[in-house]
Design an enzyme around this catalytic site. Structure first.
Site, PDB file in Angstrom:
ATOM      1  N   LEU A 291     -25.116  33.881  25.165  1.00 40.53           N
ATOM      2  CA  LEU A 291     -24.273  33.645  23.992  1.00 40.53           C
ATOM      3  C   LEU A 291     -24.765  32.446  23.182  1.00 40.53           C
ATOM      4  CD1 LEU A 291     -20.712  33.909  25.638  1.00 40.53           C
ATOM      5  CD2 LEU A 291     -21.814  35.625  24.166  1.00 40.53           C
TER       6      LEU A 291
ATOM      7  N   ALA B 198     -24.744  28.752  24.665  1.00 37.33           N
ATOM      8  CA  ALA B 198     -24.830  28.802  26.131  1.00 37.33           C
ATOM      9  C   ALA B 198     -25.845  27.779  26.659  1.00 37.33           C
ATOM     10  CB  ALA B 198     -25.207  30.200  26.605  1.00 37.33           C
ATOM     11  N   GLY B 199     -26.849  27.443  25.835  1.00 36.74           N
ATOM     12  CA  GLY B 199     -27.839  26.446  26.259  1.00 36.74           C
ATOM     13  C   GLY B 199     -29.278  26.935  26.232  1.00 36.74           C
ATOM     14  N   LYS B 200     -29.512  28.048  25.560  1.00 41.17           N
ATOM     15  CA  LYS B 200     -30.871  28.623  25.524  1.00 41.17           C
ATOM     16  C   LYS B 200     -31.867  27.647  24.894  1.00 41.17           C
ATOM     17  CE  LYS B 200     -29.463  32.059  22.983  1.00 41.17           C
ATOM     18  NZ  LYS B 200     -28.070  31.591  22.859  1.00 41.17           N
TER      19      LYS B 200
ATOM     20  N   SER C 111     -30.361  37.930  21.793  1.00 36.76           N
ATOM     21  CA  SER C 111     -30.822  39.258  22.240  1.00 36.76           C
ATOM     22  C   SER C 111     -29.731  39.991  23.024  1.00 36.76           C
ATOM     23  CB  SER C 111     -32.128  39.160  23.036  1.00 36.76           C
ATOM     24  OG  SER C 111     -32.202  38.031  23.863  1.00 36.76           O
TER      25      SER C 111
HETATM   26  P1  ADP Z   1     -27.958  28.096  22.341  1.00 33.88           P
HETATM   27  O1  ADP Z   1     -29.403  27.835  22.055  1.00 33.88           O
HETATM   28  O2  ADP Z   1     -27.740  28.990  23.525  1.00 33.88           O
HETATM   29  O3  ADP Z   1     -27.186  28.541  21.136  1.00 33.88           O
HETATM   30  P2  ADP Z   1     -27.774  25.221  22.514  1.00 33.88           P
HETATM   31  O4  ADP Z   1     -28.870  24.876  23.457  1.00 33.88           O
HETATM   32  O5  ADP Z   1     -28.040  25.033  21.046  1.00 33.88           O
HETATM   33  O6  ADP Z   1     -27.281  26.710  22.801  1.00 33.88           O
HETATM   34  O7  ADP Z   1     -26.458  24.380  22.871  1.00 33.88           O
HETATM   35  C1  ADP Z   1     -25.994  24.250  24.196  1.00 33.88           C
HETATM   36  C2  ADP Z   1     -25.089  23.028  24.317  1.00 33.88           C
HETATM   37  O8  ADP Z   1     -24.595  22.958  25.646  1.00 33.88           O
HETATM   38  C3  ADP Z   1     -25.829  21.733  24.037  1.00 33.88           C
HETATM   39  O9  ADP Z   1     -24.949  20.850  23.352  1.00 33.88           O
HETATM   40  C4  ADP Z   1     -26.120  21.205  25.457  1.00 33.88           C
HETATM   41  O10 ADP Z   1     -26.216  19.805  25.501  1.00 33.88           O
HETATM   42  C5  ADP Z   1     -24.896  21.689  26.220  1.00 33.88           C
HETATM   43  N1  ADP Z   1     -25.128  21.870  27.657  1.00 33.88           N
HETATM   44  C6  ADP Z   1     -24.348  21.396  28.656  1.00 33.88           C
HETATM   45  N2  ADP Z   1     -24.814  21.718  29.863  1.00 33.88           N
HETATM   46  C7  ADP Z   1     -25.957  22.433  29.654  1.00 33.88           C
HETATM   47  C8  ADP Z   1     -26.904  23.030  30.537  1.00 33.88           C
HETATM   48  N3  ADP Z   1     -26.795  22.974  31.863  1.00 33.88           N
HETATM   49  N4  ADP Z   1     -27.947  23.688  29.978  1.00 33.88           N
HETATM   50  C9  ADP Z   1     -28.065  23.759  28.629  1.00 33.88           C
HETATM   51  N5  ADP Z   1     -27.212  23.215  27.741  1.00 33.88           N
HETATM   52  C10 ADP Z   1     -26.143  22.538  28.249  1.00 33.88           C
END
Ligand code: ADP
Length: 178
Positions: free
Chosen positions: A14, A17-19, A87
């Site tokens: 999503l 999510a942290g990608k 995706s």
């Molecule tokens: P996406 O690329 O999936 O849209 P982002 O990487 O831009 O998501 O954002 C994810 C957010 O969640 C960031 O603010 C990051 O700091 C936070 N976060 C917290 N824990 C984690 C983790 N274990 N892995 C990745 N992101 C994390």
């Protein structure tokens, strides 16, 4: 001479999510260790390679296929390619991953309640208010991988722990923490 194929690490999940966070952290680590690595980030791809595409299933699939095409070209020249893209459709993901050299599917997973709280880009609030059509997880489907190579629960583990699991899975010596 044929180059040893690289690999494609495909981060799906999503929005929020942290990608991107994990793909960037992995990129930094692999670059620092001298590996040839490239990052294909969904947002950057949509501004360039996929400019003009929308969020219908057909457009999302086209976006994913374009990313996979470029990833495949790079990987065949020995580059490690990190793809960060929602995706959302399992069938399309499975199909493109099957055509890539050494694919690694990473499910970056956090519940909708958590990504909504994070609301990194401020879009969930709008989507939940009905202001954005086709928003993954709210008004558009997300089909989670059934058997990802790696499943990272980012609501339960820190970025550093997730990165360590990634490096272990990829068989990369974690020089920074050695
Ligand atoms: P996406 O690329 O999936 O849209 P982002 O990487 O831009 O998501 O954002 C994810 C957010 O969640 C960031 O603010 C990051 O700091 C936070 N976060 C917290 N824990 C984690 C983790 N274990 N892995 C990745 N992101 C994390």
């Amino acid at each position: 001479m044929t180059a040893t194929p690289g690999r494609v690490v495909w981060f799906t999940g999503l929005s929020g999510a942290g990608k991107s966070t994990l793909a960037s952290a992995l990129y930094e680590r692999l670059s620092a260790q001298g590996e040839r690595v490239e990052l294909l980030d969904g947002d950057a791809v949509r501004e360039n390679l996929s400019r003009g595409l929308g969020f219908s299933k057909a457009d999302r699939d086209t976006n994913v296929r374009r990313i996979a095409f470029v990833a495949g070209l790079l990987a065949r020249h020995g580059v490690t390619v990190l793809v960060s893209a929602i995706s959302p459709y399992r069938g399309t993901r499975d199909e493109v991953l099957a055509g890539l050299p050494n694919p690694v599917e990473v499910f970056v997973d956090a519940p909708l309640s958590v990504v909504t709280d994070r609301d990194v880009k401020g879009l969930y609030l709008k989507a939940l208010a009905g202001e954005i059509e086709h928003f993954t997880g709210v008004s558009d489907p997300y089909e989670a991988p059934l058997a990802p190579d790696l499943h990272l629960r980012t609501d339960r583990k820190t970025v550093e722990v997730c990165l360590t699991e990634l490096l272990e899975h990829l068989g990369v010596r974690d020089v920074a923490n050695a």
